[in-house]
Scaffold this active site. Structure first.
Site, PDB file in Angstrom:
ATOM      1  CG  ASP A   5     -31.899  -7.083   0.440  1.00  0.00           C
ATOM      2  OD1 ASP A   5     -32.869  -6.340   0.717  1.00  0.00           O
ATOM      3  OD2 ASP A   5     -30.767  -6.883   0.901  1.00  0.00           O
TER       4      ASP A   5
HETATM    5  C1  BGC Z   1     -31.730  -3.945   2.620  1.00  0.00           C
HETATM    6  C2  BGC Z   1     -32.454  -4.900   3.546  1.00  0.00           C
HETATM    7  C3  BGC Z   1     -33.776  -4.302   3.932  1.00  0.00           C
HETATM    8  C4  BGC Z   1     -34.567  -4.044   2.676  1.00  0.00           C
HETATM    9  C5  BGC Z   1     -35.976  -3.519   2.934  1.00  0.00           C
HETATM   10  C6  BGC Z   1     -32.593  -3.482   1.466  1.00  0.00           C
HETATM   11  O1  BGC Z   1     -32.021  -2.431   0.784  1.00  0.00           O
HETATM   12  O2  BGC Z   1     -30.551  -4.563   2.156  1.00  0.00           O
HETATM   13  O3  BGC Z   1     -31.649  -5.191   4.655  1.00  0.00           O
HETATM   14  O4  BGC Z   1     -34.446  -5.140   4.821  1.00  0.00           O
HETATM   15  O5  BGC Z   1     -33.887  -3.092   1.902  1.00  0.00           O
HETATM   16  O6  BGC Z   1     -35.962  -2.220   3.332  1.00  0.00           O
END
Ligand code: BGC
Length: 760
Positions: A294
């Site tokens: 993530d």
């Molecule tokens: C989120 C993810 C997301 C990623 C990219 C993160 O803050 O938890 O679910 O896909 O950002 O934007």
């Protein structure tokens, strides 16, 4: 340049050995891709391999000048050196073409980028938020909605979405419940499959499909106290029986990638969690896609207290099985020297890079890196009439009729004076929900606009009160209006003159989503006061809720005759709501999450355990599992949802074919005894009365959407097999145990329509 030509020849030669990677023989196709992957891998230096494992967020206004300094300059430099394998948040054909061109034409090997984006509930044509879609219980509608999202995203240059989020959650305080399918692993698994199939279709290399990503692996929906990013501590039984099933379903459906998670799980951050990624996902489940971290979650292992520094974090993440580093900048900085110093075996790098290159081949990027970059296609696909029709359909199906006393609904289409009240009723932005990064602001149809489509009634509108103050945005905290009641009087004036009042209240679209946890789930701001004030002058109120999570609406549930749960329904929100209010669509949605009476009940979920003291022994005694100041029941239960017609269940029968055929057949008669044609989601719940690991009081194990004309009846049949009758024991093994079971079939998790059987 010479090398690039060589690469092209290797790749094309491999390609010519078979005309397409999508032959009937999947093994042959995958070994063909494997050969192509190996041929590319053999050309790569260690740093180029590590580059493939590096993902950067869009780093400069790609239509503007090249960045000269700072982070953007560094990213640009890395891109040119072949040290970037994927980028996110670059959108639109022109932007994507520009970065792809650098990767393909300016780097030594010319390996194309995968372009990722959070297309969570639509790209430009916005679908209902995922929690709302889950309320449709309609897998075909959900699949089609994902298909629209994929087609628009792919037409805009992007080939990978970070969806579906398949995190089960039992906590309405957690803002990200809007992004999932609610509290149930069985429903969540079915929806995971529908979404993966919708995004990926049959052919990943087609120009209207994209790679999906099952996230967040694992346990993110169980953050303590519903606070985003918080600690997760769950036992084996919950992990295997509640959290894992939708991930398993997504994997079985062929999801191309997984994302790990921000949270720690039982003391080890998910990103550095070898048990999750190597032992379970890539081991037990034999998953052959890749795992992306993530955002910044590799670096976040330092504040978690799990890694000493960036180098240690990179070391732990690669060992644990995280293949791609999203925005931690650590793989690109540390892995090369970790390999050179024998801290990381190059085999781990090769394995990660193989997985990443495999997807690039499957997407067809090696054959044509610009295949998603067709301006004409972008113009014709994005925001098309057909796409809007599909999201309108799923939006109608997502609406849940919570209460309808006195038959206030459906509204008569003529001769009525209707007062429409609430800032959200005229809001064209809020219905777009939280994850609508590519949508035009204020592009949704408001309820006001939707109701104006029924001109034979007199429609009066007054805002009453704002929900929020000032601008709202994806990244910033919202400010709630807690004292401006200056619009109340106008609302009361129109309510007095009206036959019926429609009040649209609830949450702003940016009150749920990432980082949007709440400790209070009442109607925000002065909306409760507004509701009570209007009720005093005209109690004929239809309350339409716009929200991204279950709310505590006890007063409304007691006093307001009709309540419609309409969530954040996306681009076509107002049309969908008006069609339901006026009876052009008979509501069929069912809640995918329990509505609590009080925040103190949370975590509140229908599939809880019985405990040793489930019921009151005798009035007045305290020694049973309960609260002194609140009931144990939800305000509205999982699976609850009414229709304008009425459905009767009768004649529940069981045919026990266990062990001979290893199946139990369950039949029930369903009759539409009301005055409208309608659809009912028939739900089957199982209770395994005693087992080596205790089982929940009820577990959803079957659902069937049945359409019946008024007066019509039908026998609905379910077949339970070992897939439904078993569970994961505390060693993570699937077991079917002898014993007694109860089966419940009805229109919600609170059904008492029960029959029993035994497995011997
Ligand atoms: C989120 C993810 C997301 C990623 C990219 C993160 O803050 O938890 O679910 O896909 O950002 O934007």
């Amino acid at each position: 340049m010479k090398l690039k030509l060589f690469l092209l020849i290797v790749v094309l030669t491999a390609c010519n050995q078979s005309s397409s990677i999508h032959t009937n023989d999947e093994n042959q196709a995958s070994s063909h891709i494997d050969r192509r992957v190996d041929s590319v891998l053999s050309l790569m230096t260690l740093s180029e391999k590590i580059g493939q494992m590096n993902q950067y967020n869009g780093f400069w206004d790609v239509t503007g000048p090249v960045p000269a300094e700072g982070d953007a300059a560094k990213k640009y430099d890395h891109l040119k050196k072949g040290l970037v394998g994927s980028m996110l948040n670059i959108k639109g054909v022109e932007e994507v073409r520009r970065v792809q061109k650098i990767a393909v034409e300016e780097t030594r090997l010319g390996i194309p980028l995968i372009i990722g984006f959070d297309c969570i509930h639509g790209y430009k044509t916005i679908s209902p938020i995922p929690l709302a879609e889950a309320a449709s219980w309609d897998m075909e509608a959900i699949r089609k909605s994902a298909e629209v999202a994929a087609a628009e995203t792919a037409a805009s240059g992007i080939n990978w979405t970070f969806a579906p989020m398949v995190d089960v959650s039992r906590d309405a305080r957690w803002g990200r419940v809007m992004e999932g399918a609610g509290e149930d692993p069985y429903l969540g698994s079915k929806i995971a499959v529908a979404r993966v199939k919708g995004f990926q279709g049959e052919d990943l290399s087609a120009t209207n499909t994209i790679a999906a990503c099952a996230k967040h692996f694992a346990g993110y929906g169980f953050s303590e106290s519903g606070k985003d990013y918080n600690t997760v501590d769950v036992g084996t039984s919950t992990l295997y029986n509640t959290i894992f099933p939708p991930f398993i379903a997504a994997k079985e459906a062929g999801v191309a990638t997984f994302m790990n998670a921000f949270n720690e799980l039982n003391g080890v951050p998910a990103t550095g969690n070898k048990f999750l990624q190597r032992d379970v996902l890539k081991g037990d489940w034999d998953y052959n896609g890749f795992v992306v971290s993530d955002w910044g979650s590799i670096a976040e292992m330092i504040p978690h207290g799990y890694a000493e520094n960036g180098r240690d974090a990179a070391l732990k993440a690669i060992h644990a099985g995280s293949d791609m580093d999203m925005e931690s900048y650590l793989y690109v900085a540390e892995l090369e020297s970790l390999v050179e110093n024998k801290k990381v075996d190059v085999a781990l790098i090769d394995d990660a890079v193989r997985r990443i290159l495999k997807l690039k081949f499957e997407l067809g990027l090696f054959d044509d890196p610009y295949k998603y970059c067709d301006l004409e296609r972008e113009k014709s696909v994005v925001n098309s009439k057909e796409n809007h029709d599909i999201v309108l359909d799923v939006a109608r199906k997502s609406i849940v009729l919570l209460k309808n006393e006195g038959q206030l609904l459906p509204l008569k289409k003529e001769g009525q004076k209707i007062a429409l009240i609430g800032a959200l009723a005229a809001d064209k932005n809020s219905p777009l929900g939280s994850w609508r990064l590519a949508a035009e602001d204020n592009s949704a149809i408001s309820v006001l606009e939707g109701m104006q489509r029924y001109p034979a009634n007199e429609l009066m509108y007054a805002k009453g009160a704002d929900v929020t103050i000032g601008e709202t945005a994806f990244i910033s905290e919202v400010t709630i209006n807690t004292n401006d009641k200056s619009g109340f009087q106008e609302a009361l004036n129109i309510a007095k003159k009206a036959d019926k009042v429609v009040m649209v209240l609830g949450e702003n679209g940016f009150q749920t989503g990432e980082g949007r946890s709440l400790a209070n789930l009442d109607l925000p701001g002065v909306q409760q006061e507004l509701l009570e004030a209007v009720f005093k002058v005209n109690p004929n109120i239809v309350l339409v809720l716009n929200n991204g999570r279950p709310l505590t609406i006890n007063w409304a549930a007691e006093h307001i005759p009709a309540i419609v749960e309409a969530w954040h329904l996306g681009s076509e929100s107002g049309h969908a709501i008006a069609q339901v209010l006026y009876g052009d669509y008979n509501p069929s949605g069912k809640l995918p999450m329990s509505f609590p009476k009080s925040v103190g009940q949370i975590p509140l979920y229908y599939n809880h355990k019985n405990t040793g003291r489930p019921s009151i022994p005798e009035p007045g005694l305290v020694f049973w599992s309960h609260y002194g100041d609140e009931s144990n029941d939800p305000l509205y239960a999982f699976g609850h949802g009414l229709s304008y017609t009425h459905f009767d269940y009768s004649n529940l029968q069981i045919e026990n074919n266990y062990p001979s055929k290893k199946s139990i057949t369950v039949k029930v008669d369903l009759h539409n005894s009301g005055n409208y044609d309608g659809k009912e989601v028939v739900q089957l719940y199982l209770h395994d009365l005693f087992a080596s690991v205790t089982r929940p009081v009820k577990e959803l194990k079957g659902l069937e959407m049945v359409s019946l004309a008024k007066g019509e009846s039908k026998t609905v049949e379910f077949v339970l097999t070992d897939k439904e009758l078993g569970f994961f024991d505390n060693e993570g093994a699937w077991v079917i145990e002898e014993g007694k079971f109860e089966v419940f079939v009805g229109g919600s998790s609170q059904t008492t329509n029960m029959a029993a059987f035994e497995i011997k």
